[in-house]
Structure formats: structure tokens, C-alpha cells
Write a protein that holds these residues in place. Structure first.
Motif, PDB file in Angstrom:
ATOM      1  N   ASN A 131       5.139  14.903  -3.423  1.00 23.97           N
ATOM      2  CA  ASN A 131       5.276  14.601  -4.857  1.00 23.97           C
ATOM      3  C   ASN A 131       5.171  13.102  -5.138  1.00 23.97           C
ATOM      4  N   GLY A 132       4.652  12.379  -4.191  1.00 22.17           N
ATOM      5  CA  GLY A 132       4.493  10.936  -4.377  1.00 22.17           C
ATOM      6  C   GLY A 132       5.811  10.199  -4.253  1.00 22.17           C
ATOM      7  N   PHE A 133       5.834   8.959  -4.745  1.00 24.46           N
ATOM      8  CA  PHE A 133       7.063   8.154  -4.683  1.00 24.46           C
ATOM      9  C   PHE A 133       6.965   7.012  -5.695  1.00 24.46           C
ATOM     10  N   ASP A 134       8.090   6.361  -5.921  1.00 26.73           N
ATOM     11  CA  ASP A 134       8.124   5.210  -6.835  1.00 26.73           C
ATOM     12  C   ASP A 134       8.091   3.921  -6.022  1.00 26.73           C
ATOM     13  N   ILE A 135       7.382   2.940  -6.551  1.00 28.73           N
ATOM     14  CA  ILE A 135       7.316   1.651  -5.844  1.00 28.73           C
ATOM     15  C   ILE A 135       7.025   0.546  -6.852  1.00 28.73           C
ATOM     16  N   ASP A 136       7.542  -0.656  -6.600  1.00 34.25           N
ATOM     17  CA  ASP A 136       7.233  -1.805  -7.462  1.00 34.25           C
ATOM     18  C   ASP A 136       5.967  -2.488  -6.950  1.00 34.25           C
ATOM     19  N   LEU A 137       5.056  -2.781  -7.868  1.00 36.92           N
ATOM     20  CA  LEU A 137       3.840  -3.517  -7.504  1.00 36.92           C
ATOM     21  C   LEU A 137       3.916  -4.897  -8.166  1.00 36.92           C
ATOM     22  N   TYR A 138       3.960  -5.952  -7.356  1.00 37.31           N
ATOM     23  CA  TYR A 138       4.067  -7.319  -7.864  1.00 37.31           C
ATOM     24  C   TYR A 138       2.667  -7.898  -8.090  1.00 37.31           C
ATOM     25  N   ALA A 139       2.536  -8.671  -9.155  1.00 40.52           N
ATOM     26  CA  ALA A 139       1.236  -9.274  -9.445  1.00 40.52           C
ATOM     27  C   ALA A 139       1.438 -10.546 -10.249  1.00 40.52           C
ATOM     28  N   TYR A 140       0.426 -11.434 -10.234  1.00 35.18           N
ATOM     29  CA  TYR A 140       0.575 -12.704 -10.976  1.00 35.18           C
ATOM     30  C   TYR A 140      -0.683 -13.096 -11.737  1.00 35.18           C
ATOM     31  N   ARG A 141      -1.807 -12.448 -11.521  1.00 35.93           N
ATOM     32  CA  ARG A 141      -3.011 -12.766 -12.282  1.00 35.93           C
ATOM     33  C   ARG A 141      -3.911 -11.538 -12.288  1.00 35.93           C
ATOM     34  N   GLU A 142      -4.998 -11.600 -13.060  1.00 36.94           N
ATOM     35  CA  GLU A 142      -5.928 -10.475 -13.166  1.00 36.94           C
ATOM     36  C   GLU A 142      -5.166  -9.196 -13.522  1.00 36.94           C
ATOM     37  N   ARG A 143      -4.353  -9.289 -14.557  1.00 42.88           N
ATOM     38  CA  ARG A 143      -3.503  -8.160 -14.912  1.00 42.88           C
ATOM     39  C   ARG A 143      -4.277  -6.862 -15.192  1.00 42.88           C
ATOM     40  N   PRO A 144      -5.407  -6.917 -15.900  1.00 43.36           N
ATOM     41  CA  PRO A 144      -6.141  -5.657 -16.143  1.00 43.36           C
ATOM     42  C   PRO A 144      -6.515  -4.955 -14.831  1.00 43.36           C
ATOM     43  N   GLN A 145      -6.809  -5.755 -13.806  1.00 47.87           N
ATOM     44  CA  GLN A 145      -7.154  -5.156 -12.515  1.00 47.87           C
ATOM     45  C   GLN A 145      -5.936  -4.483 -11.885  1.00 47.87           C
ATOM     46  N   THR A 146      -4.785  -5.130 -12.003  1.00 50.07           N
ATOM     47  CA  THR A 146      -3.556  -4.526 -11.465  1.00 50.07           C
ATOM     48  C   THR A 146      -3.258  -3.220 -12.196  1.00 50.07           C
ATOM     49  N   GLU A 147      -3.468  -3.243 -13.507  1.00 50.02           N
ATOM     50  CA  GLU A 147      -3.189  -2.034 -14.288  1.00 50.02           C
ATOM     51  C   GLU A 147      -4.130  -0.902 -13.894  1.00 50.02           C
ATOM     52  N   ALA A 148      -5.377  -1.256 -13.572  1.00 52.37           N
ATOM     53  CA  ALA A 148      -6.324  -0.227 -13.114  1.00 52.37           C
ATOM     54  C   ALA A 148      -5.847   0.362 -11.784  1.00 52.37           C
ATOM     55  N   VAL A 149      -5.363  -0.492 -10.894  1.00 56.70           N
ATOM     56  CA  VAL A 149      -4.841  -0.033  -9.598  1.00 56.70           C
ATOM     57  C   VAL A 149      -3.686   0.945  -9.833  1.00 56.70           C
ATOM     58  N   ILE A 150      -2.806   0.570 -10.755  1.00 60.65           N
ATOM     59  CA  ILE A 150      -1.651   1.427 -11.052  1.00 60.65           C
ATOM     60  C   ILE A 150      -2.119   2.803 -11.540  1.00 60.65           C
ATOM     61  N   GLY A 151      -3.165   2.794 -12.340  1.00 59.20           N
ATOM     62  CA  GLY A 151      -3.728   4.060 -12.835  1.00 59.20           C
ATOM     63  C   GLY A 151      -4.207   4.941 -11.688  1.00 59.20           C
ATOM     64  N   TYR A 152      -4.928   4.342 -10.765  1.00 57.21           N
ATOM     65  CA  TYR A 152      -5.437   5.117  -9.622  1.00 57.21           C
ATOM     66  C   TYR A 152      -4.287   5.646  -8.762  1.00 57.21           C
ATOM     67  N   LEU A 153      -3.268   4.801  -8.564  1.00 59.34           N
ATOM     68  CA  LEU A 153      -2.143   5.230  -7.726  1.00 59.34           C
ATOM     69  C   LEU A 153      -1.396   6.392  -8.377  1.00 59.34           C
ATOM     70  N   ARG A 154      -1.250   6.317  -9.683  1.00 58.82           N
ATOM     71  CA  ARG A 154      -0.541   7.391 -10.393  1.00 58.82           C
ATOM     72  C   ARG A 154      -1.280   8.722 -10.252  1.00 58.82           C
ATOM     73  N   ALA A 155      -2.599   8.638 -10.211  1.00 59.19           N
ATOM     74  CA  ALA A 155      -3.403   9.862 -10.117  1.00 59.19           C
ATOM     75  C   ALA A 155      -3.127  10.628  -8.817  1.00 59.19           C
ATOM     76  N   VAL A 156      -2.635   9.932  -7.777  1.00 55.12           N
ATOM     77  CA  VAL A 156      -2.313  10.650  -6.534  1.00 55.12           C
ATOM     78  C   VAL A 156      -0.803  10.808  -6.371  1.00 55.12           C
ATOM     79  N   GLY A 157      -0.063  10.434  -7.377  1.00 53.94           N
ATOM     80  CA  GLY A 157       1.384  10.655  -7.341  1.00 53.94           C
ATOM     81  C   GLY A 157       2.215   9.433  -7.010  1.00 53.94           C
ATOM     82  N   ILE A 158       1.553   8.277  -6.758  1.00 52.49           N
ATOM     83  CA  ILE A 158       2.335   7.068  -6.462  1.00 52.49           C
ATOM     84  C   ILE A 158       2.636   6.377  -7.784  1.00 52.49           C
ATOM     85  N   ARG A 159       3.904   6.367  -8.142  1.00 48.01           N
ATOM     86  CA  ARG A 159       4.287   5.813  -9.436  1.00 48.01           C
ATOM     87  C   ARG A 159       4.629   4.331  -9.259  1.00 48.01           C
TER      88      ARG A 159
END
Lengths: 305, 507
Positions: free
Chosen positions: B356-384
Motif C-alpha cells: 500500500n505504499g508509504f509516506d515519506i518527506d521529499l526535500y527540495a530547494y529549486r526547480e519546484r515544478p520538477q519536484t512536484e512532477a516527481v511527487i505525482g509519479y511517486l503517488r501513482a505507485v503509492g509512495i506518498r
């Protein structure tokens, strides 16, 4: 009056001290100053060396009082980025900001007082509503948005005015308008309400009854009394405008204190950030104090209260 | 605020396009008016560490050797020949007949004074990493010098071809870093004729530039650099004809500017690479990342190719190992490829005990739209993934203090075209090493200290292969930079982000 002035001065001093403390704590608690100064890729040893070199490993209270003591003597230390005394940097940049602030306030007064007077003369008419609309737009629109609109219209499209820089007086037109527009609503509203109140007072009715010309009643008798509080407000607005210069100077690439603050934040140049925030706050506090004193002088009820 | 400004940019650009007059202010007087958004604290190349400072140094000064940005070969510049005397000594034959802008003749004394001055820590050069490998410089004769290294440092030539500029010794001894910043004097293709700190740097073509320089004789007469912090203002100036060239244009704005007939927009790849670090060492704050199946699942979950097209921009390329492909020693040969495969990612997570995936904090400091895209992909496989966006310094603190285990990072290698400036930063047991793999460290150390190119290549290849096999990081892609300029200006971008206006001319 003297007692009132002393009370206000002591209060202003306390506010200034509080501002200095908040300013110091915000900078020092928001991040590890030594790490930020070391920059990308610095080793832990480098960071420790910086922490020791700048005395950042001492208790915060010690650092604060030392900084305050020096600041009181006009010594804000050296810029970590430019490696020159902060006081010299500030002195170099201050004139641009002062010119911008004065020009912006001048524009605000030129626009808002006539608008306020006209609106008061024709209350609830279309012209009153137009003035109100101008005021609301001025207050609602972000400064940088308005600045860019001006830039694209007068610089890019019409090629009438320079877009950025501060080489000539023409360079100050767009920034002054962008900055001054923000101060317009408050001054206009105060002028309007002051004029409405004054126009209904007994001495104006007497003046009219004496058969004085309308313009004479309006400008010699009504306006002089109606704009007295505006003078006090304008002083406070100038403080706001100096604060707003951070955005405007950055957008228009004007080499003033606001731009210096922006650069300093970007480069983690904490002595400069602290100095600029403190100086702008002090200017604001002094202007507010002067406004209070002016109001008290004009209206004795205030000093009694 | 960001999307607000984005909308504003698009709207204003669209509105203004119909009315804009031709740009090319500089074409009339054979000049280039360009802008940067950073203010260098000093024009002395050793006392600033901002990109525009690095760029200006290439105009004002020359280096002993020159790296051809097209072939990456080292070519003679102020030195006509060089050789390794031993693992820690480099010898240079110097060019005759070169003059500095102030008329001083160039010889060994200039090299010796410059290198000995800047490499001494007590002189507090800001860019210590560029010179701290130098033990000393020694004059052999008037046109021969030796540079002694503190330890074997095979990337020495790369540094000598990049950030290590040679100053006129007598002038530098007299004026010091402050004077050099106020009135810079070098031997480069352009001379500083006006310097208004924080506002403008004006340079004129050097009429006496040495004819055998690997940099072609400059054709543009004057370069006027203005410091304009706001990107929108730079764009407005470009469209109004007040500027001829700008860079670091945001991708969405670049798309709009492409429709302006008087302008040209080019994307160029940079050496800055993007990657996700996954702390799997003993002190990791995210023990879940110790499981290689979880790390592999994360890599399989992210569609890097799609991100390149949608949020990164043109000219960038996907990477499979943690280095910039053109860097010496960088290779993905033998390293496993992790394709975009969400089904496989889910299967790996289930196998690891997280169906069922898991929760994790993803730290970032620049290129925020790219980080948000990564978060989208991770959520699609259950990694929140929960975004923790902050200033770089705060993020690095969190990583070093073992509070941040999963981070979206970038590294520009200080434009040094050698793996030693990239991979070891994250895998040689420094504070930024969140993996601490002994085998990787030893391989990197072997690559960093050998002066035999083939040995270095093998060592780096094996290190990069192991990092990829163990899925210690998610190598993402290189970052592009967009340039916008007057259409009649000839301009060629290079990955080191140095605009070479000495190659430019007006059509």
C-alpha cells in the motif's frame, strides 16, 4: 504638549528596540547563518571555521547586544558579500531610495488630493465613484504587477520612457508612479472625508453667507483645514513607500536601499539585511512619531486623551 | 505568487508582441548589450563565486591552457606546452610576446605571483576549491614555470583551463584584490573600460590581443553588461531594444519569446545535473530507503523522459549515472538502466512489504515544478511524498544532520569537466555522503588521485556502475538554460554556460 511629545518619543524608542530585537532574531533563527554564509558545497570544517571566525558560536544574547552597541554608533559591521562597511554601502544607496520615495509621494499627493476634493464636492456622483474605483484598484493591485504593466506600455509598446536603471530623471518616472499609486487610496479617502466634514461646518456656511467666491471658500478655507491630517498621513505613507521600494527598485533595477536588501537576502549577507531592515523601520518609526506630534499640535484633543 | 507572475508574463508578452519594434540596439554600433541578474561582490575572479563573475573572467583574463568547448581538448593559451614532471608537478612553457591591458609584458613572474598569492589560505580567496590543490608555483626561467601540487590531482589541467586566471603580477602586487576588482587588468580579449559596481560593466575589444590565442580575435567592439535583477524587466528591455542578449530565461517565457520576429531563442545544455539522493547509510532518518527494492521502485516510478519534454525543457538529456556525460570519467557503460515502469515499481514495493505504499518527506530547494512532477509519479505507485521545500542551506543542514533522507538535489560541478568535481562530493564519506559505501569510496579515491587517464576512467566507471547497481541515487537529467537574443546576432551556447561573445558577430 511637551509631556505628550516625551511620552511618544519614549514609546518610539521602545518600538525601535523591539524592532531591532525582532530583526536580529529573525535573521539568526531562520537559518544557520554560518551554513548559509559558507555556500553550496562547503565542508563541515569550513562551516565551523566561519562560525568561529564571525563569533556565531557565542550566545545569541551576547551577539545581539554587541550588534546593538555597534549599530547605535553607526557601525553595522562589514558586508559579508561586498567586503565593505555596511554603513558605506547604505550611504551610497540611500540617495536613490530617498529620491524615489519623495517622487512617489509627490505623485501620490498630486493624484489623490485633487481626486479627493472632487469626490467630496460631488458625493455619490459618477466622479466620486470613479475616484473610489481608482483608489480600490490602487490598493488591490500588487505593486510589481502594476510596475510591469507600466513597463510594457510605456517602455516596450510606446517607447516613451526608459524601462530600467537610474541614470536620468526620466528613469524615475515609472518607478515613482508604480510606487506612489499604492499610497494614493489612503490619502484620497482621507482628503475626501476631511473635505466632506469641513464643507458642512459652520465657518464654511458663514463664509458662503458672506458671499465669498466658491473657489475662495474651497481652497482658502476648506482645503487648508481638510488636508491638515493628510500631511500627517503622508509622512506615514512615506515610510510605507520606503518599505515598498524593495520590490520596485528590484523590478526597475534602481540601485537603492531596496535593491541592496534584495541582493543581501539573496547572498545571505546578514549584516546588510539587518542594517537595511533596521534603518527602514527607524525611518518609519520617526515618521510616525512626527505624524503623531503634528496631529497633536493640530488637534489638542489628542494630547489630552 | 509564482503562477500569478507566470500568468502575468504570458499575458503581457502576448499583448506586447503585436506592438514591439525591432530589437538589436547593439547592431548599430557593433556592441552587445546584455544583462545578468547577479551582482558579483568583486570583479577579481578569485574573490567572487557567482556565475556572472566566472563569465567575466573569461573576457578579461586568459588561462595557461584552454579547453575547446566543442572537442573538450586542451589547447595552448598562455602556455604553449606542458608536461607532468611527476604525480605532483606540472611544468609549463610560456608564450612570448603577450601583453596585459596595461602594457605589462607577460612572463613567468606573473604566473608565479598569481598562483602563489591566490593559493595561500591567508589571502582568503573566495573560490578556495579552485586553488587549494596548489602547493606553490616556481619560476624555472623567464618563460618556464612549475606548479607543485599538494597531492596528485589529475583534474589540475581542467582547473588551469577554467577558473585559474593569470594576472599581471606587478599590477596585482600593487593594487591587490580590491584594486583588481575596481580596475581589472588582464590579457584577455576584452578590456574593462567602465565599472559601476552593482550597475554596469563596459568592456572594449582588446586591439592587441595575441594572435595565436585559441579564443578567436573578437569582432564585437563593445560589450555592455547591465545588472538587472528581475527577469521580466530583462525581457522587457530585450523586446524594447535596450538589450541584445539575455540568459536564464524561464522555459514558459522562452516559448513566448520564440514568437517575436526580431528575436531568437536557443536552449543550451548545462553541466548542472539533477538527481534524488536516498539515504541508505546507518544514520538514515528514512530506514525504508535501506531496502534496495524500495530504491529501485522509486527509480522505476519516475518517467524522466516525459519530464524532460514537459517540465525541464529542450537540450536537456536523461542521465543513467551520477555525473555530467561530457565530464572526464563519466560513463554509463555497464550500469543498469531503470526504465519507467510503474507496474514493476508497485511489484517491488509489494515484495519489500509495502503493497500500500508509504509516506515519506521529499526535500527540495529549486526547480519546484520538477519536484512536484516527481511527487505525482511517486503517488501513482503509492509512495506518498510530502514536499519539504526550503532554502538550500536549510536543506543541506537537514541532510548533514541526518534529518532529511530523500532529497531532490542538483550539482553544477563548478563547470569543471571532470568527474572528480561531481560524484565524489556525494560518495567519498563527506558530510553530504548519505550512503557511505566503502567500495565506492575506494574506487573514487583511485580515480581522483591517479594521473593515468585510463586508470582513472576504469576506477570511475566501476564506481558509477556500483552506485547505479545499488540504486543509491535517482540520476535524472542535465538542466538546460534558455538564451534569448536579437536575431541578427550570431551566438553559440556551450554546456559550461560561458557566452563566448568573442566568437559572435552581427549579421
Amino acid at each position: 504638549m511637551l509631556q505628550y511629545a516625551l511620552k511618544r518619543a519614549v514609546l518610539a524608542l521602545l518600538v525601535a528596540l523591539t524592532v531591532s530585537l525582532i530583526c536580529f532574531l529573525l535573521v539568526n533563527l531562520s537559518t544557520d547563518v554560518a551554513t548559509a554564509m559558507a555556500g553550496e558545497g562547503a565542508t563541515a570544517e569550513t562551516i565551523d571555521a566561519i562560525r568561529h571566525q564571525y563569533g556565531l558560536d557565542r550566545p545569541l544574547a551576547v551577539q545581539y547586544f554587541e550588534w546593538l552597541g555597534h549599530a547605535a554608533r553607526g557601525d553595522f559591521g562589514d558586508s559579508l558579500y561586498f567586503h565593505t562597511p555596511v554603513a558605506a554601502l547604505v550611504a551610497e544607496r540611500m540617495p536613490t531610495t530617498m529620491v524615489l520615495g519623495a517622487a512617489a509621494l509627490g505623485f501620490a499627493l498630486l493624484l489623490s488630493i485633487p481626486l479627493g476634493v472632487i469626490a467630496a464636492l460631488k458625493p455619490n456622483s459618477w466622479i466620486d465613484r470613479l475616484a473610489l474605483t481608482i483608489a480600490v484598484v490602487g490598493q488591490a493591485m500588487p505593486t510589481f504587477w502594476f510596475a510591469l504593466l507600466l513597463m510594457y506600455l510605456f517602455g516596450v509598446t510606446l517607447h516613451l520612457l526608459p524601462i530600467s536603471g537610474g541614470d536620468t530623471w526620466q528613469h524615475f518616472i515609472l518607478p515613482s508612479v508604480a510606487l506612489g499609486y499604492y499610497a494614493t487610496p489612503a490619502i484620497m479617502r482621507l482628503t475626501r472625508s476631511g473635505m466632506l466634514e469641513v464643507l458642512e461646518s459652520d465657518y464654511i456656511r458663514t463664509a458662503r453667507a458672506k458671499g465669498l467666491r466658491n473657489t475662495s471658500v474651497l481652497f482658502k478655507h476648506a482645503l487648508r483645514n481638510a488636508v491638515a491630517p493628510v500631511v500627517a498621513l503622508a509622512a506615514v505613507q512615506l515610510g510605507f513607500l520606503l518599505g515598498g521600494s524593495v520590490v520596485i527598485e528590484t523590478v526597475f533595477a534602481l540601485n537603492g536601499l531596496g535593491y541592496l536588501a534584495w541582493e543581501a537576502i539573496g547572498h545571505n549577507d546578514f549584516p546588510v539585511v539587518q542594517a537595511v531592515v533596521l534603518l527602514i523601520s527607524l525611518v518609519y518609526i520617526v515618521l510616525t512619531l512626527l505624524a503623531d506630534l503634528a496631529n497633536a499640535w493640530l488637534d489638542p484633543r489628542i494630547r489630552i486623551a | 505568487m509564482t503562477s500569478y507572475r507566470k500568468l502575468l508574463r504570458v499575458t503581457l508578452l502576448a499583448a506586447a508582441l503585436a506592438f514591439t519594434l525591432p530589437a538589436e540596439a547593439g547592431k548599430r554600433d557593433n556592441s552587445i548589450k546584455w544583462a545578468a541578474n547577479q551582482v558579483p561582490e568583486s570583479l577579481d575572479a578569485y574573490f567572487n563565486n557567482v556565475r556572472i563573475g566566472v563569465i567575466l573572467a573569461h573576457y578579461i583574463w586568459d588561462t595557461l591552457v584552454y579547453r575547446d568547448p566543442k572537442t573538450n581538448e586542451y589547447k595552448p593559451s598562455l602556455a604553449t606546452a606542458w608536461r607532468w614532471v611527476d604525480d605532483k608537478t606540472l611544468e609549463f612553457d610560456l608564450r612570448h610576446g603577450v601583453k596585459f591591458h596595461n602594457g605589462e609584458a607577460f612572463d613567468a613572474d606573473d604566473v608565479v605571483y598569481t598562483l602563489n598569492f591566490v593559493s595561500k589560505p591567508e589571502n582568503k580567496s573566495t573560490t578556495q576549491q579552485n586553488v587549494n590543490w596548489i602547493a606553490s608555483a616556481e619560476k624555472i626561467d623567464q618563460f618556464k614555470v612549475r606548479i607543485h601540487l599538494k597531492k596528485p590531482f589529475p583534474a589540475a589541467l581542467e582547473y588551469l583551463a577554467g577558473p585559474v586566471a593569470i594576472y599581471p603580477g606587478k599590477y596585482y602586487a600593487k593594487v591587490g584584490p580590491k584594486g583588481m576588482s575596481e580596475k581589472p587588468v588582464g590579457s584577455g580579449p576584452y578590456m574593462v573600460v567602465e565599472n559601476q559596481p552593482g550597475r554596469l560593466v563596459r568592456m572594449k575589444r582588446n586591439p592587441n590581443y595575441f594572435k595565436d590565442s585559441p579564443k578567436p580575435q573578437p569582432q564585437i567592439e563593445t560589450l555592455e553588461l547591465r545588472l538587472i535583477p528581475d527577469q521580466n524587466t530583462q525581457t522587457a528591455e530585450l523586446m524594447a531594444g535596450g538589450l541584445d542578449w539575455i540568459f536564464n530565461v524561464p522555459p514558459d517565457q522562452a516559448e513566448q519569446l520564440k514568437t517575436v520576429p526580431t528575436l531568437r531563442v536557443k536552449a543550451g545544455e548545462t553541466m548542472r545535473v539533477v538527481f534524488l539522493t536516498m539515504a541508505s547509510g546507518d544514520k538514515t532518518p528514512t530506514p525504508i530507503l535501506k531496502d534496495i527494492r524500495v530504491r529501485k521502485a522509486i527509480i522505476h516510478a519516475i518517467n524522466r523522459q516525459a519530464m524532460l519534454k514537459t517540465v525541464v525543457g529542450e537540450s536537456a538529456r536523461m542521465i543513467n549515472t551520477l555525473c555530467f556525460p561530457a565530464q572526464f570519467g563519466c560513463t554509463d557503460e555497464g550500469a543498469p538502466r531503470y526504465d519507467y515502469n510503474p507496474a514493476k515499481a508497485k511489484a517491488l514495493l509489494a515484495e519489500a512489504g509495502y503493497p500500500n505504499g508509504f509516506d515519506i518527506d521529499l526535500y527540495a530547494y529549486r526547480e519546484r515544478p520538477q519536484t512536484e512532477a516527481v511527487i505525482g509519479y511517486l503517488r501513482a505507485v503509492g509512495i506518498r511524498a510530502n514536499l519539504r521545500f526550503m532554502q538550500y542551506a536549510a536543506m543541506r543542514d537537514a541532510i548533514r544532520e541526518h534529518k532529511a533522507g530523500f532529497a531532490h538535489q542538483t550539482w553544477g560541478s563548478f563547470s569543471v569537466n571532470d568527474v572528480s568535481a561531481m560524484t565524489p562530493v556525494y560518495f567519498k564519506f563527506s558530510a553530504d555522503d548519505v550512503t557511505r559505501d566503502q567500495q565506492v569510496r575506494d574506487l573514487l579515491e583511485a580515480g581522483d588521485t591517479s594521473v593515468k587517464p585510463e586508470m582513472r576512467k576504469v576506477a570511475y566507471k566501476n564506481a558509477l556502475k556500483r552506485i547505479a547497481e545499488e540504486a543509491y541515487v535517482v540520476p535524472m537529467y542535465s538542466l538546460p538554460v534558455y538564451y534569448a537574443y536579437a536575431k541578427d546576432l550570431q551566438f553559440q551556447p556551450y554546456p559550461d554556460e560561458i557566452p563566448r561573445f568573442w566568437e559572435s558577430r552581427w549579421k
